[in-house]
Motif scaffolding. Structure first.
Motif, PDB file in Angstrom:
ATOM      1  N   ALA A 373      88.814  94.868  22.852  1.00 51.03           N
ATOM      2  CA  ALA A 373      88.667  95.225  24.260  1.00 51.03           C
ATOM      3  C   ALA A 373      88.172  94.036  25.071  1.00 51.03           C
ATOM      4  N   ILE A 374      87.233  93.270  24.495  1.00 51.58           N
ATOM      5  CA  ILE A 374      86.732  92.072  25.190  1.00 51.58           C
ATOM      6  C   ILE A 374      87.839  91.042  25.314  1.00 51.58           C
ATOM      7  N   GLY A 375      88.669  90.924  24.273  1.00 50.93           N
ATOM      8  CA  GLY A 375      89.813  90.018  24.344  1.00 50.93           C
ATOM      9  C   GLY A 375      90.782  90.420  25.435  1.00 50.93           C
ATOM     10  N   MET A 376      91.001  91.738  25.592  1.00 46.46           N
ATOM     11  CA  MET A 376      91.869  92.228  26.663  1.00 46.46           C
ATOM     12  C   MET A 376      91.319  91.844  28.031  1.00 46.46           C
ATOM     13  N   MET A 377      90.009  92.001  28.213  1.00 44.03           N
ATOM     14  CA  MET A 377      89.401  91.629  29.489  1.00 44.03           C
ATOM     15  C   MET A 377      89.601  90.139  29.767  1.00 44.03           C
ATOM     16  N   THR A 378      89.406  89.308  28.745  1.00 48.35           N
ATOM     17  CA  THR A 378      89.560  87.856  28.913  1.00 48.35           C
ATOM     18  C   THR A 378      90.991  87.494  29.273  1.00 48.35           C
ATOM     19  N   VAL A 379      91.940  88.142  28.612  1.00 46.08           N
ATOM     20  CA  VAL A 379      93.360  87.887  28.909  1.00 46.08           C
ATOM     21  C   VAL A 379      93.688  88.307  30.338  1.00 46.08           C
ATOM     22  N   GLN A 380      93.204  89.475  30.747  1.00 46.80           N
ATOM     23  CA  GLN A 380      93.463  89.946  32.110  1.00 46.80           C
ATOM     24  C   GLN A 380      92.843  88.988  33.136  1.00 46.80           C
ATOM     25  N   LEU A 381      91.670  88.453  32.815  1.00 42.24           N
ATOM     26  CA  LEU A 381      91.028  87.482  33.701  1.00 42.24           C
ATOM     27  C   LEU A 381      91.907  86.251  33.860  1.00 42.24           C
TER      28      LEU A 381
END
Length: 479
Positions: A373-381
């Protein structure tokens, strides 16, 4: 003695001269666009098939990615990127011009000055209290109708108010930009991000309401304390203001306003003021019930400027002159929007935007499940830098992230929350965000100074996002 005072003021601001040598924002965006053009020669071209998406908008088929023949951006394509960006961002550019014109009309009627004068006198002895009140109000509006662009409306009103209360333009811009970004990020009822994402993900619209309300309360509280801390410091020592030099003329005009007799409205001005809530009600109804966006809002603001101006007593000639002057004041902001859009134009012309999204999605798939989930946030950023539109980013990324979440053991609701955090906070950080850059121009604040002010808070919000995502991941949050 006068010379000594001038020297005392200038010395603390001496380091600011170094910032004056920072590249102009036009140059910065042009360089970013150039780097994007070079990447089209390095990154393989690829494409997803487009399919009908929610609300008749185009989305992607996540299983259709294929590499295609390279089509790097030529010199001619690069030359046309900025004009194409202007055309592609025409709605928000027009919206910016209309906001500038409409507010100049309101200034000419003097009803803004009257309203600011009354607010300033009301909060004179408890001025810090107005910060969380306004920040909460603007955030609630943004989380309901999903329009952070309304910060362009708020800033021209807030600046004279906060200058007269002894603060600065950064305080005013901070309230408007942070509040609207927070409401947009939490997305309790945001149709352009949460609504579209949940439709794509096959979830009930606006499910997960409870946790998103908690998110909104937490980030509003932190944002209010942050802006209040800065404002208190500025009031105690004006030289600590990031915009001390830029605010010189504004201080001369507004700072001693409370020492003057209270402004009195004429009967015509009172009637004009009374029409403003009516227009705001129409705006909220149009956005929430009729699907209005910038084109419709622009039309409403034209009517608002004309009707309010005539009621307040402006002649047709003065009305037109006010619109023209307002257009001139926001010209730079409007141009910035088009230049910022050129970055995405270059990536799309070079057929590498989809490749970047596909590659980042695969990268998340390699992470341990607890960090997915944290990786998803970073990618979206990261993607937000290139697609600074919440709804646009949702339509491109969520068809990939939703099924990827299933494979990684992340609930789709959590994947949407990761998208919200990665997309929302960055709207008021990256220079490719057109409305944000236009807002800074209206406020008279350079991007570099805003970054100095906002980055500490941005990092705090990223940490808050990580904590909420860990909670959602560990509890298997489904809304």
């Amino acid at each position: 003695m006068e010379q000594l005072k001038r020297e005392e003021v200038q010395v603390p601001n001496a380091p600011e001269k170094k910032q004056d040598r920072m590249p102009h924002i036009y140059v910065l965006l042009f360089v970013i666009s150039g780097i994007a053009a070079l990447l089209t020669y390095v990154i393989p071209a690829g494409s997803f098939e487009r399919v009908p998406g929610p609300n008749g908008r185009e989305s992607i088929d996540p299983n259709s990615f294929t590499t295609i023949e390279a089509s790097p951006v030529s010199l001619m394509d690069f030359m046309l990127a900025i004009p194409a960006g202007m055309a592609g961002a025409s709605e928000i550019i027009f919206f910016t011009f209309i906001i500038g014109g409409m507010f100049m009309v309101l200034r000419r009627t003097e009803i803004i000055e009257i309203g600011v004068d009354r607010l300033a006198r009301k909060f004179k002895n408890k001025s810090l209290a107005v910060i969380p009140v306004l920040l909460t109000l603007f955030a609630v509006v943004a989380t309901t109708i999903g329009t952070p662009e309304l910060s362009l409306v708020y800033i021209p009103v807030l600046i004279p108010l906060f200058i007269s209360l002894g603060y600065d333009s950064m305080t005013a811009a901070g309230i408007a930009l942070i509040a609207t970004a927070l409401g947009f990020t939490a997305g309790v009822m945001n149709p352009g991000t949460v609504g579209i994402s949940q439709q794509i993900s096959g979830l009930e619209i606006y499910s997960g309401f409870g946790l998103r309300v908690v998110v909104l309360i937490v980030i509003i509280t932190i944002g209010s304390l942050y802006v209040m801390r800065y404002a208190k410091k500025v009031k105690h020592d004006p030289l600590k203001s990031y915009t001390h030099e830029e605010d010189e003329l504004k201080r001369a005009k507004y700072k001693d306003a409370l020492k003057q007799p209270a402004k009195r409205a004429t009967k015509r001005q009172l009637v004009a003021i009374a029409t403003l809530p009516l227009f705001f009600g129409i705006l909220v109804f149009g956005v929430t019930q009729l699907g209005w966006f910038m084109l419709e809002m622009s039309g409403l603001f034209i009517f608002m400027g004309v009707i309010v101006g005539i009621i307040a007593g402006l002649s047709l000639t003065k009305l037109c002159e006010a619109f023209t002057e307002g257009f001139r004041e926001v010209l730079m902001g409007a141009i910035i929007i088009g230049i910022a859009r050129s970055v995405a134009i270059v990536l799309e012309e070079g057929q590498i935007m989809d490749t970047i999204v596909y590659g980042l999605g695969n990268l998340v798939g390699q992470l341990p499940s607890t960090l997915s989930a944290i990786g998803m946030m970073t990618v979206q950023l990261f993607i937000n830098f290139f697609i600074p539109s919440g709804s646009g980013q949702a339509l491109v990324t969520m068809p990939i992230m939703a099924p990827l979440a299933d494979m990684l053991g992340v609930t789709r609701q959590t994947a949407i929350l990761a998208f919200q955090f990665g997309d929302g906070f960055a709207h008021i950080l990256f220079p490719t965000s057109g409305y944000f850059m236009a807002a800074l121009v209206i406020a008279g604040i350079s991007w570099t100074k805003w970054v100095k002010f906002f980055v500490p808070l941005f990092l705090i919000y990223m940490g808050i996002g990580v904590l909420f995502l860990l909670y959602a991941q560990l509890t298997g949050w489904t809304g």
